[in-house]
Design a protein around this motif. Sequence first.
Motif, PDB file in Angstrom:
ATOM      1  N   SER A 154      66.461  64.170  61.310  1.00  0.00           N
ATOM      2  CA  SER A 154      67.128  65.263  60.591  1.00  0.00           C
ATOM      3  C   SER A 154      67.191  64.969  59.098  1.00  0.00           C
ATOM      4  N   ARG A 213      57.940  64.997  58.135  1.00  0.00           N
ATOM      5  CA  ARG A 213      58.730  65.732  59.111  1.00  0.00           C
ATOM      6  C   ARG A 213      60.207  65.613  58.742  1.00  0.00           C
ATOM      7  N   GLY A 214      61.030  66.519  59.259  1.00  0.00           N
ATOM      8  CA  GLY A 214      62.472  66.434  59.049  1.00  0.00           C
ATOM      9  C   GLY A 214      63.097  67.702  59.597  1.00  0.00           C
ATOM     10  N   GLY A 215      64.086  67.530  60.464  1.00  0.00           N
ATOM     11  CA  GLY A 215      64.729  68.698  61.060  1.00  0.00           C
ATOM     12  C   GLY A 215      65.808  69.244  60.138  1.00  0.00           C
ATOM     13  N   ALA A 216      65.778  70.555  59.913  1.00  0.00           N
ATOM     14  CA  ALA A 216      66.840  71.211  59.150  1.00  0.00           C
ATOM     15  C   ALA A 216      67.741  71.955  60.155  1.00  0.00           C
ATOM     16  N   LYS A 234      68.641  71.725  64.021  1.00  0.00           N
ATOM     17  CA  LYS A 234      68.472  70.745  65.090  1.00  0.00           C
ATOM     18  C   LYS A 234      68.904  71.292  66.451  1.00  0.00           C
ATOM     19  N   LEU A 260      66.247  72.671  54.368  1.00  0.00           N
ATOM     20  CA  LEU A 260      64.895  73.135  54.013  1.00  0.00           C
ATOM     21  C   LEU A 260      64.663  72.989  52.505  1.00  0.00           C
ATOM     22  N   LEU A 319      63.823  69.453  51.802  1.00  0.00           N
ATOM     23  CA  LEU A 319      62.432  69.152  52.189  1.00  0.00           C
ATOM     24  C   LEU A 319      61.468  69.635  51.111  1.00  0.00           C
ATOM     25  N   THR A 371      58.697  71.284  59.940  1.00  0.00           N
ATOM     26  CA  THR A 371      60.093  71.370  60.385  1.00  0.00           C
ATOM     27  C   THR A 371      60.231  72.434  61.467  1.00  0.00           C
ATOM     28  N   GLU A 372      61.279  72.264  62.258  1.00  0.00           N
ATOM     29  CA  GLU A 372      61.416  73.085  63.479  1.00  0.00           C
ATOM     30  C   GLU A 372      62.127  74.411  63.227  1.00  0.00           C
ATOM     31  N   VAL A 432      57.470  76.695  54.711  1.00  0.00           N
ATOM     32  CA  VAL A 432      57.130  75.546  55.560  1.00  0.00           C
ATOM     33  C   VAL A 432      55.613  75.459  55.711  1.00  0.00           C
TER      34      VAL A 432
END
Length: 340
Positions: A103, A126-129, A131, A147, A150, A163-164, A178
Amino acid sequence: MIIIFKAEATEGQVNAVRQALSHKDLMLQDIKGESTYMLGLAGDTSQLHPEEFMRFEGVEQVVRVSEPYKLSGRRFHPQDTVIDVNGRKIGGGHFAVIAGPCSVEGEDQVLSIARDVERSGAKFLRGGAFKPRSSPYSFQGLGLDGLELLKIAREKTGLPIVTEIMSSEFIEVFARDVDIIQVGARNMQNFPLLREVGYTGKPILLKRGMSASIEEMLMAAEYALLGGKSQVILCERGIRTFETATRNTLDLSAVAVLKEKSHLPVIVDPSHATGYWNLVPPMALAATAAGADGLIIEVHNQPEKALCDGQQSLTPMSFDNLMIKIQKIRNVLYDDGSES
Ligand code: PEP
Ligand code: MN
């Protein structure tokens, strides 16, 4: 269904077949072989009869395809798909590592990790904003603020961001900001979301559902490909089995199976597959040897303080050591010293 034309078939003869299909609700795909030309028909072809098309001049053969995944399958699309984000490629012999925290927790954290993984050779951050946490009481991510962080990290390091997306609420923001949109394991069968993301034109990183079969995964990719705009990267991230020694069970054979059945790039996530940082390097190396087109690995500058998945995160130093070994395997088996 695939319509195979004779080598000497003319453009006019091919167009006559296209014309006959134009009023049907089907997606037509061109398949060009060495000397043959074929037309792939995706959609409901159950009402079509091969004999109907054998009457057209120039048609050599009509074959029914038994696999239900027409767009993600190799049959209609024999050559490997290569995903290209500003010259950074995945698939078709191009290997790329995506790395970063589970995250996004703050600017210093994400910037420090981004700089470290970039130096070690990662091609994407990568990195979750947003989750998808199992408990509503756990850290849910920084959302749109995450975001923004990022984006800062991308600007400072040049690393495109992965990111997801959890719901279509922010689809426009994701489509704009993204570089690769991740659809997580928990949403692998969220079909409306897959359809929508498939229209963004951005590559999609599709993670395997925790109890999804390979065929279900390819059918999920099919939903995303229906829009005809986005490409898909398939990600094996472990599945649920009776085994409790690891968080999930890494199905490494899925790499070989998927590469046989599909033209889409296949990557492996050894972090979520194992759940423990010490098991990440061996599984990352095994996945590399098995022919994965890339890896997605969780890295944290202070794993013991991470707000999410610290126990499976590598430190920047162990990530760096791993990258050296991955490159060695690539050099021996795939002879592409420059790719990863
Ligand atoms: C992730 O990559 O952050 C994640 C939540 O993974 P998965 O969807 O595979 O559980
Ligand atoms: Mn995680």
